[in-house]
Design an enzyme around this catalytic site. Structure first.
Site, PDB file in Angstrom:
ATOM      1  N   GLU A  63       0.736  -1.157   0.127  1.00 36.04           N
ATOM      2  CA  GLU A  63      -0.011  -0.169  -0.016  1.00 36.04           C
ATOM      3  C   GLU A  63       0.739   1.173  -0.047  1.00 36.04           C
ATOM      4  O   GLU A  63       0.579   2.335  -0.565  1.00 36.04           O
ATOM      5  CB  GLU A  63      -1.066   0.023   1.308  1.00 36.04           C
ATOM      6  CG  GLU A  63      -2.062  -1.081   1.056  1.00 36.04           C
ATOM      7  CD  GLU A  63      -1.751  -2.455   1.288  1.00 36.04           C
ATOM      8  OE1 GLU A  63      -0.828  -2.781   2.016  1.00 36.04           O
ATOM      9  OE2 GLU A  63      -2.551  -3.311   1.078  1.00 36.04           O
ATOM     10  N   HIS A 132     -11.858  -4.726   8.856  1.00 35.52           N
ATOM     11  CA  HIS A 132     -12.179  -4.242   7.558  1.00 35.52           C
ATOM     12  C   HIS A 132     -13.425  -3.357   7.590  1.00 35.52           C
ATOM     13  O   HIS A 132     -13.899  -3.222   6.720  1.00 35.52           O
ATOM     14  CB  HIS A 132     -12.821  -5.651   6.984  1.00 35.52           C
ATOM     15  CG  HIS A 132     -11.709  -6.364   6.308  1.00 35.52           C
ATOM     16  ND1 HIS A 132     -10.770  -7.296   7.126  1.00 35.52           N
ATOM     17  CD2 HIS A 132     -11.314  -6.774   4.887  1.00 35.52           C
ATOM     18  CE1 HIS A 132     -10.060  -7.952   6.337  1.00 35.52           C
ATOM     19  NE2 HIS A 132     -10.246  -7.666   5.034  1.00 35.52           N
TER      20      HIS A 132
END
Ligand SMILES: Cc1ncc(C[n+]2csc(CCOP(=O)(O)OP(=O)(O)O)c2C)c(N)n1
Lengths: 328, 327
Positions: A63, A132
């Site tokens: 990322e 999440h």
């Protein structure tokens, strides 16, 4: 598209990305599984077939690396649209977003602007548990130098990307995971990313929200209407910079406000909005500003606990009744 | 080994002297409190920036760290604007908003000036990606310390650059210490070139105290990149003669070690070599020294005479002014 002209939020987003790729050679998509897989949330499905793997670029799990590469590519004259699967994973790229993308223009004395768009999902509601499901968009909204967009409707999903790409500075687009399947009229664009929108006019109180809690808030407004309470609903749309004028004008008319925000209450966007209302139109208020936020727990998996942790129609109705003095 | 022609060697030698004199003056100015904040000097490592940057053309890009005065100077950022930046003046290359650690210059494609260890690596990957996608044959040179190689961003960037075959020159300035942490206390593999080779990247270890060696290795690497060979990695084995920053009491390395490395001063080594080869005589040496001194004197005068940005402009360039946005 169905016969009635309705499309899903996901399809609207995909159409916007397709347009952007078609209209400008400098635009490219980059992120984990945006290409062959079609996007974790199937937003980019099929785009690799049309535009090829250079422009719909699958990135390895890195990322910070690929968000940083997107920033570099933006500096090098490209218009990258970088997808980070969820806002939770975007924390691994926080250094690049905050220390580089958001700071570079100012730190360089105006020499280097960073025209990058970073997309990510946010929010709970799908039983994905703590890692999440969080809503960190308020953290990004804290940072000077970036714009944060939260499209809550199909029309905004369809038309916010264009102005985001036209913005010379970094733009983060947060898409609530529960919205992808929502259907609506995609409209004909363009939309104004500087302004909040009044999604439902009303006169008794103002409900201020954005993104994934807009449908919940609209449902709460319907419920309130059944009880004779006429709520106005303001959709912030842009979390930074905040359009104070629109929500303050609304509250100055209704004299009451409840802010609905899926982020945690402490240090939240809701806290900021509440403070601005107090600072700017305190003497218009007939009651303290109410807030409906997520419970201060890491998001649980079990459906009933997850529901209890996030803003609900019942919670919004109860908070609204309290500010209009109709509780109990 | 390919050795540069005499003119180039003299010019590079002159650049090392410029950087050295500039930074020595910076240290003095720091003591005089004209320069504040963190100040990281490059003294002892000059051969690295000079030998690498002399291979780049005006369209290539450079990414530095917070120890970047030398890179900026050699790249062609005017000494005046660098010094004014350190003085916090509006005439500085970053308008006084960056200081020593954040030198930027669009005209020379100098992209910092990054005080996040490892933070510049993904940026370099992206600049190279933009070049590749737009069919340009530019090279992006990325400088970083060996300390940065322990960061996750190093791994991510190396993997991306190699995977996508990007035109980046990675230049590790291995001065053996990350602040006070010695290399063997921070890395499981202390051979940095070997570590880079693990990404299927051509990599070399180079004597970073020897300008000729740096120039030779960088020349091969830049040529390979321009020929489409993808990213290349150079480990420059070097040493900083000064403390990490002006705040560092330097308790972690002993005097004998520092003295030993100082005997390999890249400027002295090169001066002797050039003199022995008849390339550099006393007259040329004098003119190089006086040019460097004059440049630094002028920079200090320029910075001293500089203005302060009006405080009303504090929030300018947080976001782009509409008319200023680049196309
Ligand atoms: C991400 C990050 N962590 C820690 C620091 C503090 N810090 C500044 S310089 C430095 C050492 C870096 O060493 P190295 O990369 O070898 O470069 P050198 O200073 O030797 O040139 C550290 C730990 C920082 N600036 N950024």
């Amino acid at each position: 598209m169905t016969d009635d002209g309705q499309v899903t939020y996901r399809e609207a987003m995909r159409a916007a990305l397709g347009d952007a790729l078609r209209e400008d050679d400098r635009v490219f998509l980059m992120g984990e599984d945006v290409g062959m897989y079609g996007g974790t949330f199937a937003v980019t499905l099929g785009l690799i077939e049309e535009f090829g793997p250079e422009r719909v670029r699958d990135a390895p799990l890195s990322e910070s690396g690929f968000v940083g590469a997107g920033i570099g590519a933006a500096l090098g004259g490209m218009r990258p649209v970088v997808e980070v699967m969820t806002v939770n994973f975007a924390l691994l790229a926080l250094d690049q977003i905050v220390n580089t993308a958001a700071s570079l223009l100012h730190m360089s004395g105006g020499q280097f602007n960073v025209p990058i768009v970073i997309r990510m999902t946010t929010g709970a509601g799908r039983q994905l548990a703590a890692q999440h499901s969080h809503s960190f968009e308020g953290w990004f909204a804290h940072i000077p130098g970036i714009r944060v967009l939260a499209p809550a409707t199909v029309e905004d999903a369809r038309w916010m990307l264009g102005p985001a790409l036209d913005d010379p500075d970094p733009v983060i687009i947060v898409e609530h995971g529960t919205l992808y399947g929502a259907k609506g009229d995609p409209g004909t664009g363009p939309v104004d990313i500087d302004r909040a929108a009044i999604r439902r006019p009303g006169s008794d109180l103002t409900l201020i929200t954005y993104g994934g809690t807009l449908p919940t808030t609209m449902a709460a407004a319907d419920r309130l209407a059944e009880e004779g309470i006429d709520a106005e609903v303001v959709d912030l749309r842009t979390l930074r910079p905040l359009d104070d004028a629109t929500f303050c004008e609304s509250v100055a008319r209704t004299h009451r406000a409840v802010v609905i925000d899926e982020g945690w209450r402490s240090g939240s966007l809701a806290a900021e909005i509440s403070a601005r209302i107090t600072e700017q139109i305190f003497y218009e208020l007939d009651a303290p500003v109410g807030r409906v936020c997520s419970a201060e727990v890491p998001m649980p998996y079990a459906a009933h606990l997850e529901a209890a942790a996030t803003p609900t129609v019942e919670g919004i109705v109860a908070a609204s009744k309290q500010v209009v003095g109709r509780d109990g | 080994m390919i050795v540069a022609d005499p003119q180039t060697r003299l010019a590079m030698f002159g650049d090392m002297v410029r950087v050295r004199r500039f930074e020595e003056r910076c240290a003095e100015l720091y003591t005089e409190t004209k320069i504040r904040g963190f100040l990281h000097l490059y003294i002892g490592e000059e051969a690295v920036a000079v030998g690498v940057l002399h291979h780049l053309g005006p369209d290539d890009a450079v990414v530095g760290t917070y120890r970047e005065h030398g890179h900026a100077l050699v790249r062609g950022v005017p000494a005046n604007s660098i010094m004014a930046e350190m003085f916090g003046r509006y005439e500085g290359c970053s308008r006084g908003r960056g200081g020593s650690m954040h030198l930027f210059d669009a005209a020379t494609r100098f992209y910092g000036g990054n005080a996040i260890v490892g933070g510049g690596l993904p940026l370099a990957v992206g600049l190279a990606l933009a070049d590749k996608m737009q069919g340009r044959s530019n090279v992006t040179a990325c400088f970083f310390g060996e300390g940065a190689m322990a960061e996750g961003e190093f791994h991510e960037s190396m993997n991306l650059a190699a995977l996508w075959d990007l035109p980046v020159l990675f230049v590790c300035e291995n001065n053996l210490y990350a602040m006070g942490t010695a290399l063997e206390r921070s890395e499981s593999v202390t051979d940095m070139a070997l570590k880079a080779a693990g990404y299927a990247m051509p990599s070399w270890a180079v004597d970073g105290m020897d300008l000729d060696a740096v120039w030779d290795a960088a020349g091969h690497a830049v040529q390979a990149i321009r020929a489409g060979g993808g990213p290349q990695f150079l480990e420059m084995r070097t040493y900083r003669f000064r403390a990490h920053s002006m705040f560092d009491p330097e308790r972690y390395r002993d005097k004998a070690e520092v003295t030993g490395w100082k005997e390999r001063d890249p400027i002295e080594t090169m001066r002797e070599r050039l003199a022995a080869g008849g390339v550099l005589d006393d007259e040329a040496m004098t003119s190089i020294e006086s040019a460097a001194t004059a440049e630094v004197d002028e920079a200090v005068a320029f910075a001293d005479a500089g203005t302060l940005e009006p405080v009303e402009q504090l929030t300018r360039w947080v976001t782009s002014e509409p008319e200023e946005a680049q196309p």
